[in-house]
Design a protein around this motif. Structure first.
Motif, PDB file in Angstrom:
ATOM      1  N   ILE A  71      42.179  17.392  12.593  1.00 19.49           N
ATOM      2  CA  ILE A  71      43.289  17.887  11.263  1.00 19.49           C
ATOM      3  C   ILE A  71      42.140  16.904  10.483  1.00 19.49           C
ATOM      4  N   ILE A  72      42.375  15.631  10.330  1.00 22.98           N
ATOM      5  CA  ILE A  72      41.639  14.834   9.718  1.00 22.98           C
ATOM      6  C   ILE A  72      39.833  15.130   8.933  1.00 22.98           C
ATOM      7  N   LEU A  73      39.544  15.424  10.252  1.00 17.80           N
ATOM      8  CA  LEU A  73      37.625  16.246  10.076  1.00 17.80           C
ATOM      9  C   LEU A  73      37.959  17.797   9.707  1.00 17.80           C
ATOM     10  N   SER A  74      38.640  17.904  10.050  1.00 18.90           N
ATOM     11  CA  SER A  74      38.896  19.828   8.887  1.00 18.90           C
ATOM     12  C   SER A  74      39.094  18.924   7.742  1.00 18.90           C
ATOM     13  N   TRP A  75      40.046  18.305   7.271  1.00 22.11           N
ATOM     14  CA  TRP A  75      40.197  18.580   5.755  1.00 22.11           C
ATOM     15  C   TRP A  75      38.691  17.604   5.337  1.00 22.11           C
ATOM     16  N   THR A  76      38.464  17.112   5.721  1.00 25.99           N
ATOM     17  CA  THR A  76      37.204  16.287   5.558  1.00 25.99           C
ATOM     18  C   THR A  76      36.241  17.290   4.838  1.00 25.99           C
ATOM     19  N   LEU A 103      45.316  -2.504   5.123  1.00 29.49           N
ATOM     20  CA  LEU A 103      44.080  -3.190   5.122  1.00 29.49           C
ATOM     21  C   LEU A 103      43.057  -2.201   5.217  1.00 29.49           C
ATOM     22  N   GLY A 104      43.066  -1.176   5.498  1.00 33.60           N
ATOM     23  CA  GLY A 104      42.731   0.170   5.141  1.00 33.60           C
ATOM     24  C   GLY A 104      41.755   0.282   3.758  1.00 33.60           C
ATOM     25  N   ALA A 105      43.141   0.400   3.040  1.00 36.76           N
ATOM     26  CA  ALA A 105      42.710   0.365   1.795  1.00 36.76           C
ATOM     27  C   ALA A 105      42.295  -0.501   1.040  1.00 36.76           C
ATOM     28  N   LEU A 106      42.622  -1.940   1.226  1.00 40.30           N
ATOM     29  CA  LEU A 106      42.296  -2.844   0.112  1.00 40.30           C
ATOM     30  C   LEU A 106      40.686  -2.728   1.371  1.00 40.30           C
ATOM     31  N   VAL A 107      39.552  -2.541   2.125  1.00 44.30           N
ATOM     32  CA  VAL A 107      38.117  -2.077   2.035  1.00 44.30           C
ATOM     33  C   VAL A 107      37.826  -1.492   1.481  1.00 44.30           C
ATOM     34  N   VAL A 108      38.588  -0.341   1.272  1.00 47.20           N
ATOM     35  CA  VAL A 108      38.384   1.180   0.051  1.00 47.20           C
ATOM     36  C   VAL A 108      37.843   0.286  -1.389  1.00 47.20           C
ATOM     37  N   VAL A 109      39.296  -0.310  -1.865  1.00 49.09           N
ATOM     38  CA  VAL A 109      39.550  -0.281  -2.931  1.00 49.09           C
ATOM     39  C   VAL A 109      38.364  -1.935  -3.592  1.00 49.09           C
ATOM     40  N   ILE A 110      38.126  -2.565  -2.210  1.00 50.54           N
ATOM     41  CA  ILE A 110      37.132  -3.578  -2.691  1.00 50.54           C
ATOM     42  C   ILE A 110      35.520  -2.839  -2.659  1.00 50.54           C
ATOM     43  N   LEU A 111      35.313  -2.153  -1.593  1.00 55.33           N
ATOM     44  CA  LEU A 111      33.840  -1.656  -1.603  1.00 55.33           C
ATOM     45  C   LEU A 111      33.267  -0.033  -2.321  1.00 55.33           C
ATOM     46  N   ARG A 112      34.669  -0.177  -3.433  1.00 53.87           N
ATOM     47  CA  ARG A 112      34.714   1.140  -4.373  1.00 53.87           C
ATOM     48  C   ARG A 112      34.470   0.373  -5.856  1.00 53.87           C
ATOM     49  N   ASN A 113      35.728  -0.186  -5.918  1.00 54.76           N
ATOM     50  CA  ASN A 113      35.633  -1.484  -7.593  1.00 54.76           C
ATOM     51  C   ASN A 113      35.042  -2.369  -7.608  1.00 54.76           C
ATOM     52  N   LEU A 114      34.481  -2.847  -6.079  1.00 55.82           N
ATOM     53  CA  LEU A 114      33.707  -4.247  -6.165  1.00 55.82           C
ATOM     54  C   LEU A 114      31.711  -3.669  -5.873  1.00 55.82           C
ATOM     55  N   VAL A 115      32.097  -3.408  -4.809  1.00 54.61           N
ATOM     56  CA  VAL A 115      29.998  -2.328  -4.770  1.00 54.61           C
ATOM     57  C   VAL A 115      30.007  -1.796  -4.867  1.00 54.61           C
ATOM     58  N   GLY A 116      31.119  -0.633  -5.627  1.00 52.34           N
ATOM     59  CA  GLY A 116      30.134   0.732  -5.474  1.00 52.34           C
ATOM     60  C   GLY A 116      29.756   2.041  -4.769  1.00 52.34           C
ATOM     61  N   ILE A 117      30.019   1.788  -3.852  1.00 53.38           N
ATOM     62  CA  ILE A 117      29.985   2.693  -2.738  1.00 53.38           C
ATOM     63  C   ILE A 117      30.709   4.147  -3.068  1.00 53.38           C
ATOM     64  N   GLN A 118      30.380   4.862  -3.081  1.00 47.00           N
ATOM     65  CA  GLN A 118      30.795   6.506  -3.701  1.00 47.00           C
ATOM     66  C   GLN A 118      31.926   6.883  -2.632  1.00 47.00           C
ATOM     67  N   SER A 160      34.279   9.930  -0.530  1.00 46.12           N
ATOM     68  CA  SER A 160      34.705  11.564  -0.150  1.00 46.12           C
ATOM     69  C   SER A 160      36.697  10.886  -0.412  1.00 46.12           C
ATOM     70  N   GLY A 161      36.759  10.888  -2.201  1.00 44.40           N
ATOM     71  CA  GLY A 161      38.337  10.875  -2.294  1.00 44.40           C
ATOM     72  C   GLY A 161      38.749   9.251  -1.721  1.00 44.40           C
ATOM     73  N   THR A 162      39.497   8.785  -2.658  1.00 42.49           N
ATOM     74  CA  THR A 162      39.946   7.242  -2.156  1.00 42.49           C
ATOM     75  C   THR A 162      39.862   6.758  -1.073  1.00 42.49           C
ATOM     76  N   PHE A 163      41.342   8.224  -0.508  1.00 41.52           N
ATOM     77  CA  PHE A 163      41.739   6.533   1.290  1.00 41.52           C
ATOM     78  C   PHE A 163      41.248   7.640   2.069  1.00 41.52           C
ATOM     79  N   MET A 164      40.167   9.286   2.274  1.00 35.87           N
ATOM     80  CA  MET A 164      40.180   9.615   3.123  1.00 35.87           C
ATOM     81  C   MET A 164      39.440   9.105   3.586  1.00 35.87           C
ATOM     82  N   PRO A 165      38.201   8.120   3.246  1.00 30.75           N
ATOM     83  CA  PRO A 165      37.915   6.962   4.199  1.00 30.75           C
ATOM     84  C   PRO A 165      38.814   6.062   5.440  1.00 30.75           C
TER      85      PRO A 165
END
Length: 222
Positions: free
Chosen positions: A137-142, A36-51, A53-58
């Motif tokens: 760990i996630i924020l360190s990777w960010t 579900l989170g991946a679907l949100v990323v796909v919609i916002l990146r491919n349809l809305v155009g929001i940049q 950091s990385g594809t699935f970092m959000p």
């Protein structure tokens, strides 16, 4: 569900999520929300155009918000990532190599988390104790990704992608934290096939994004 399936002599019950121990079921309940989170990323990146950091970092950031809360997660994200990038800019003056510089930033992140936990406990606030190993760990990777982006694209691009990632992660958190949606996905995991179909459909879209409307706005005035 197990009793009903056993009464109906359904052989598939032994190969379902319900056959797992309760602790493992809770883990899979969280994992089933990731698409579900991946679907949100796909919609916002491919349809809305929001940049972002990385594809699935959000998505990972949204998972860390699930461990804390939205407001606390955003506050920790801004504080820790901001201090981490500030220390990164200071360490760049020492002309360190890339890997030692990033490792030094990670050490500062651990110190920041320890300080937040101790100070919040001394002041009687329990929110600082919610800083667990997983979001750390996630924020360190960010911070590591942001540091690399800073070296390649500059500070402006870091700011744009940080805001985009935070917005995307917040929207993904709202969807993933909904108990009704989480229970429905857990009870009917075949819904993920519908999510997959939507992602594939969006993947075949090659038209304009919503962000392109602002780019072509001057042409309308002509």
């Amino acid at each position: 569900a197990l009793s009903s399936a056993q009464r109906d002599s359904n052989p598939l019950v032994d190969f379902s999520i319900y056959s797992l121990p309760i602790a493992e079921q809770n883990t899979f309940k969280l994992l089933l929300l990731i698409p579900l989170g991946a679907l949100v990323v796909v919609i916002l990146r491919n349809l809305v155009g929001i940049q972002t950091s990385g594809t699935f970092m959000p998505v990972l950031i949204a998972l860390s918000f699930l461990q804390t809360s939205l407001v606390l997660g955003i506050a920790l994200f801004i504080l820790v990532v901001g201090v981490g990038l500030f220390m990164r800019s200071y360490l760049s003056r020492l002309n360190l190599l890339l890997v030692p510089r990033i490792a030094s930033v990670l050490v500062f992140v651990i110190i920041i988390y320890a300080a937040i936990g101790i100070l919040s406990f001394k002041m009687g606030w329990d929110w600082g104790l919610k800083v667990t190993f997983f979001p750390m760990i996630i924020l360190s990777w960010t911070i590591e990704r942001m540091s690399l982006l800073w070296d390649e694209e500059g500070g402006h691009e870091v700011f744009v992608q940080s805001v985009g990632s935070l917005l995307t992660a917040s929207l993904a958190y709202v969807l993933m934290s909904n108990e009704t949606i989480a229970d429905t996905i857990f009870l009917f995991p075949e819904i993920l096939l519908i999510v997959l179909a939507i992602i594939i459909a969006i993947g075949s879209y090659s038209g304009y994004r919503l962000s392109d409307l602002r780019r072509f706005e001057p042409m309308e005035r002509l």
